[in-house]
Write a protein that holds these residues in place. Structure first.
Motif, PDB file in Angstrom:
ATOM      1  N   ILE A   1     -12.263  -7.962   7.435  1.00 51.13           N
ATOM      2  CA  ILE A   1     -11.848  -7.152   8.593  1.00 51.13           C
ATOM      3  C   ILE A   1     -10.801  -6.166   8.080  1.00 51.13           C
ATOM      4  O   ILE A   1      -9.725  -6.571   7.637  1.00 51.13           O
ATOM      5  N   GLN A   2     -11.168  -4.897   8.093  1.00 55.17           N
ATOM      6  CA  GLN A   2     -10.361  -3.877   7.430  1.00 55.17           C
ATOM      7  C   GLN A   2      -9.443  -3.156   8.415  1.00 55.17           C
ATOM      8  O   GLN A   2      -9.873  -2.717   9.482  1.00 55.17           O
ATOM      9  N   LEU A   3      -8.189  -2.994   8.022  1.00 55.91           N
ATOM     10  CA  LEU A   3      -7.243  -2.226   8.831  1.00 55.91           C
ATOM     11  C   LEU A   3      -7.725  -0.779   8.992  1.00 55.91           C
ATOM     12  O   LEU A   3      -7.627  -0.190  10.072  1.00 55.91           O
ATOM     13  N   THR A   4      -8.284  -0.232   7.930  1.00 56.15           N
ATOM     14  CA  THR A   4      -8.783   1.149   7.984  1.00 56.15           C
ATOM     15  C   THR A   4      -9.843   1.295   9.073  1.00 56.15           C
ATOM     16  O   THR A   4      -9.864   2.295   9.804  1.00 56.15           O
ATOM     17  N   ASP A   5     -10.724   0.302   9.202  1.00 57.43           N
ATOM     18  CA  ASP A   5     -11.786   0.382  10.219  1.00 57.43           C
ATOM     19  C   ASP A   5     -11.190   0.330  11.626  1.00 57.43           C
ATOM     20  O   ASP A   5     -11.645   1.034  12.533  1.00 57.43           O
TER      21      ASP A   5
ATOM     22  N   ALA B   1      -5.380   9.086  -0.533  1.00 54.20           N
ATOM     23  CA  ALA B   1      -5.503   7.628  -0.378  1.00 54.20           C
ATOM     24  C   ALA B   1      -4.330   7.070   0.422  1.00 54.20           C
ATOM     25  O   ALA B   1      -3.189   7.502   0.258  1.00 54.20           O
ATOM     26  N   ILE B   2      -4.630   6.085   1.265  1.00 52.09           N
ATOM     27  CA  ILE B   2      -3.583   5.360   1.997  1.00 52.09           C
ATOM     28  C   ILE B   2      -2.926   4.400   1.010  1.00 52.09           C
ATOM     29  O   ILE B   2      -3.612   3.664   0.294  1.00 52.09           O
ATOM     30  N   ILE B   3      -1.588   4.419   0.962  1.00 48.07           N
ATOM     31  CA  ILE B   3      -0.928   3.621  -0.076  1.00 48.07           C
ATOM     32  C   ILE B   3       0.095   2.629   0.469  1.00 48.07           C
ATOM     33  O   ILE B   3       1.264   2.695   0.158  1.00 48.07           O
TER      34      ILE B   3
ATOM     35  N   VAL C   1     -11.952   6.236   5.874  1.00 51.75           N
ATOM     36  CA  VAL C   1     -13.017   5.359   5.407  1.00 51.75           C
ATOM     37  C   VAL C   1     -12.463   4.436   4.321  1.00 51.75           C
ATOM     38  O   VAL C   1     -11.707   4.865   3.451  1.00 51.75           O
ATOM     39  N   GLU C   2     -12.821   3.158   4.426  1.00 47.74           N
ATOM     40  CA  GLU C   2     -12.305   2.161   3.483  1.00 47.74           C
ATOM     41  C   GLU C   2     -13.191   2.113   2.242  1.00 47.74           C
ATOM     42  O   GLU C   2     -14.400   1.930   2.329  1.00 47.74           O
ATOM     43  N   LYS C   3     -12.567   2.302   1.107  1.00 46.50           N
ATOM     44  CA  LYS C   3     -13.200   2.162  -0.208  1.00 46.50           C
ATOM     45  C   LYS C   3     -14.556   2.872  -0.304  1.00 46.50           C
ATOM     46  O   LYS C   3     -15.600   2.238  -0.565  1.00 46.50           O
ATOM     47  N   PRO C   4     -14.571   4.194  -0.096  1.00 46.67           N
ATOM     48  CA  PRO C   4     -15.835   4.928  -0.183  1.00 46.67           C
ATOM     49  C   PRO C   4     -16.283   5.116  -1.641  1.00 46.67           C
ATOM     50  O   PRO C   4     -15.429   5.104  -2.544  1.00 46.67           O
TER      51      PRO C   4
ATOM     52  N   ARG D   1     -11.180   2.570  -4.619  1.00 46.88           N
ATOM     53  CA  ARG D   1     -10.245   1.423  -4.534  1.00 46.88           C
ATOM     54  C   ARG D   1      -9.337   1.502  -3.304  1.00 46.88           C
ATOM     55  O   ARG D   1      -8.516   0.613  -3.078  1.00 46.88           O
ATOM     56  N   TYR D   2      -9.469   2.572  -2.506  1.00 52.18           N
ATOM     57  CA  TYR D   2      -8.495   2.824  -1.434  1.00 52.18           C
ATOM     58  C   TYR D   2      -9.165   3.108  -0.092  1.00 52.18           C
ATOM     59  O   TYR D   2     -10.348   3.422  -0.021  1.00 52.18           O
ATOM     60  N   GLY D   3      -8.323   3.078   0.967  1.00 49.06           N
ATOM     61  CA  GLY D   3      -8.690   3.710   2.222  1.00 49.06           C
ATOM     62  C   GLY D   3      -8.439   5.206   2.045  1.00 49.06           C
ATOM     63  O   GLY D   3      -7.371   5.594   1.559  1.00 49.06           O
ATOM     64  N   ILE D   4      -9.412   6.023   2.373  1.00 49.82           N
ATOM     65  CA  ILE D   4      -9.302   7.481   2.156  1.00 49.82           C
ATOM     66  C   ILE D   4      -9.341   8.173   3.513  1.00 49.82           C
ATOM     67  O   ILE D   4     -10.140   7.807   4.385  1.00 49.82           O
TER      68      ILE D   4
ATOM     69  N   MET E   1       3.768  -3.173   5.601  1.00 49.72           N
ATOM     70  CA  MET E   1       4.128  -2.834   4.232  1.00 49.72           C
ATOM     71  C   MET E   1       3.373  -3.755   3.290  1.00 49.72           C
ATOM     72  O   MET E   1       3.474  -4.982   3.424  1.00 49.72           O
ATOM     73  N   LEU E   2       2.591  -3.207   2.377  1.00 52.91           N
ATOM     74  CA  LEU E   2       1.867  -4.046   1.417  1.00 52.91           C
ATOM     75  C   LEU E   2       2.761  -4.225   0.188  1.00 52.91           C
ATOM     76  O   LEU E   2       3.117  -3.240  -0.466  1.00 52.91           O
ATOM     77  N   PRO E   3       3.145  -5.469  -0.112  1.00 45.47           N
ATOM     78  CA  PRO E   3       4.175  -5.658  -1.125  1.00 45.47           C
ATOM     79  C   PRO E   3       3.787  -5.215  -2.530  1.00 45.47           C
ATOM     80  O   PRO E   3       4.652  -4.839  -3.317  1.00 45.47           O
ATOM     81  N   ASP E   4       2.480  -5.213  -2.861  1.00 45.94           N
ATOM     82  CA  ASP E   4       2.047  -4.758  -4.198  1.00 45.94           C
ATOM     83  C   ASP E   4       2.382  -3.306  -4.457  1.00 45.94           C
ATOM     84  O   ASP E   4       2.535  -2.885  -5.595  1.00 45.94           O
ATOM     85  N   ASP E   5       2.374  -2.501  -3.392  1.00 44.00           N
ATOM     86  CA  ASP E   5       2.684  -1.084  -3.555  1.00 44.00           C
ATOM     87  C   ASP E   5       4.198  -0.947  -3.479  1.00 44.00           C
ATOM     88  O   ASP E   5       4.784  -0.976  -2.406  1.00 44.00           O
ATOM     89  N   ILE E   6       4.800  -0.828  -4.643  1.00 41.37           N
ATOM     90  CA  ILE E   6       6.258  -0.699  -4.689  1.00 41.37           C
ATOM     91  C   ILE E   6       6.572   0.787  -4.793  1.00 41.37           C
ATOM     92  O   ILE E   6       5.992   1.497  -5.616  1.00 41.37           O
TER      93      ILE E   6
ATOM     94  N   GLY F   1      -9.082 -10.583   5.382  1.00 41.11           N
ATOM     95  CA  GLY F   1      -8.882  -9.152   5.199  1.00 41.11           C
ATOM     96  C   GLY F   1      -7.562  -8.654   5.775  1.00 41.11           C
ATOM     97  O   GLY F   1      -6.892  -9.351   6.546  1.00 41.11           O
ATOM     98  N   LEU F   2      -7.215  -7.413   5.406  1.00 44.03           N
ATOM     99  CA  LEU F   2      -5.930  -6.839   5.817  1.00 44.03           C
ATOM    100  C   LEU F   2      -5.843  -6.640   7.333  1.00 44.03           C
ATOM    101  O   LEU F   2      -4.800  -6.893   7.940  1.00 44.03           O
ATOM    102  N   GLY F   3      -6.949  -6.215   7.938  1.00 50.83           N
ATOM    103  CA  GLY F   3      -6.940  -6.027   9.395  1.00 50.83           C
ATOM    104  C   GLY F   3      -6.680  -7.343  10.101  1.00 50.83           C
ATOM    105  O   GLY F   3      -5.903  -7.427  11.056  1.00 50.83           O
TER     106      GLY F   3
HETATM  107  C1  G1P Z   1      -5.591  -2.040   0.906  1.00 51.95           C
HETATM  108  C2  G1P Z   1      -6.183  -1.193   2.043  1.00 51.95           C
HETATM  109  C3  G1P Z   1      -6.542   0.197   1.534  1.00 51.95           C
HETATM  110  C4  G1P Z   1      -5.320   0.839   0.907  1.00 51.95           C
HETATM  111  C5  G1P Z   1      -4.758  -0.067  -0.211  1.00 51.95           C
HETATM  112  C6  G1P Z   1      -3.449   0.490  -0.747  1.00 51.95           C
HETATM  113  O1  G1P Z   1      -6.608  -2.297  -0.031  1.00 51.95           O
HETATM  114  O2  G1P Z   1      -7.320  -1.850   2.574  1.00 51.95           O
HETATM  115  O3  G1P Z   1      -6.996   0.985   2.614  1.00 51.95           O
HETATM  116  O4  G1P Z   1      -5.682   2.101   0.371  1.00 51.95           O
HETATM  117  O5  G1P Z   1      -4.493  -1.388   0.279  1.00 51.95           O
HETATM  118  O6  G1P Z   1      -2.924  -0.291  -1.770  1.00 51.95           O
HETATM  119  P1  G1P Z   1      -6.482  -3.475  -1.140  1.00 51.95           P
HETATM  120  O7  G1P Z   1      -5.669  -2.889  -2.267  1.00 51.95           O
HETATM  121  O8  G1P Z   1      -5.801  -4.619  -0.469  1.00 51.95           O
HETATM  122  O9  G1P Z   1      -7.885  -3.770  -1.554  1.00 51.95           O
END
Ligand code: G1P
Length: 296
Positions: free
Chosen positions: A231-235, A205-207, A192-195, A172-175, A132-137, A112-114
């Protein structure tokens, strides 16, 4: 540690399985998929550098040596380009080595991200850092991370990047739940992660960008598995919120999610259309594609 110490390191979690992009990601890590003329990861590293953060720590799975090698010297290729009289290409290849100071740490299992962030603990040390999550450009001016670092310097606490998403996409997101402080800046009151849509505290949403403080690490180490068994970073951040304020910054720019097929296509068109050498051809091609008749 002064709470507003400069951020010098960005952690880039890149150990995911890339399941949404299989089979393309069977042998090639997803952050190395090519978006127009460079791999996905390069967009993030360039954003970090343009934001003033030159130390990049990739968190990869132990078998991945390819991702770091994109930023390492390539003596044989460089010698060949020099011998063939290709100074422009040689300069492009060398610029990648000079771009940033890239190190790698391993995430032994995809927990997990955490957990990925926790794997960067020793590399980060006792200093604030970015994730920085590379998928989110993100295409933004000033760069998204720079916008966040300015808010971090002002408030001295963790900063998350957020964007409003359609209500049917919140799962799909941390909110976050948040109170506005001023235009584009919030104080986070819950996360909250993925509610499920019905339980989401907002549509914010956290991006994929975080500026964090090292007191997160002990909290993350004690965080149990959450959504998806990971293990979630949001948690971890939710726990940290009990002991310090956390802030959020609304994105001022365009986010492209290159981690799924349709988002990858949109990102390709977005960046290709910004290159004069490609834009006209691209427009012509798109215009020539017949639009299927309604109901067809
Ligand atoms: C991760 C995070 C999520 C965030 C998202 C943004 O989720 O866990 O909180 O909103 O990235 O892209 P993932 O997309 O890896 O499931």
């Amino acid at each position: 540690m002064p709470t507003n110490a400069a951020v010098r390191t960005v952690l880039v979690p890149a150990a995911g399985l890339g399941t949404r992009m299989l089979p393309a990601t069977k042998a090639v890590p997803k952050e190395l998929l090519t978006l127009v003329d460079r791999p996905i990861i390069q967009y993030g590293v360039e954003e970090a550098v343009q934001s003033g953060v030159r130390r990049v720590v990739l968190v990869t799975n132990p078998g991945n040596t390819l991702t770091a090698s994109h930023f390492a010297p390539a003596p044989a290729l460089e010698a060949e380009l020099a011998a063939r009289g290709k100074p422009d290409l040689l300069a492009d290849v060398r610029a990648l080595t000079a771009l940033a100071d890239v190190a790698t740490v391993h995430q032994p299992e995809p927990l997990g991200l955490g957990h990925a962030v926790l794997c960067g603990r020793d590399a980060v040390g006792d200093a604030p850092f970015a994730v920085m999550l590379p998928d989110d450009i993100i295409d933004a001016d000033p760069p998204a991370l720079r916008q966040m670092l300015d808010i971090f310097a002002e408030y001295g606490g963790p900063v998350l990047l957020v964007e409003r998403v359609p209500h049917d996409a919140v799962h799909r997101y941390g909110i976050i739940a948040a109170e506005p402080i001023r235009h584009g800046v919030y104080r986070v009151t819950d996360l909250v992660e993925k509610p499920a849509a019905a339980d989401a505290p907002s549509d914010l949403a956290i991006i994929g960008r975080y500026v964090l403080t090292p007191d997160l690490f002990p909290t993350l180490a004690a965080t149990e598995r959450g959504a998806g068994g990971e293990i979630q970073l949001t948690d971890g951040l939710r726990q940290l919120l009990r002991s310090r304020p956390i802030y959020a910054c609304a994105l001022n720019g365009t986010r492209l999610d290159a981690g799924n097929r349709s988002g990858f296509l949109k990102a390709t068109i977005h960046f290709a259309s910004k290159q004069p050498a490609l834009a006209a051809d691209l427009r012509e091609t798109l215009d020539s594609i017949p639009v299927p008749a309604a109901g067809a």
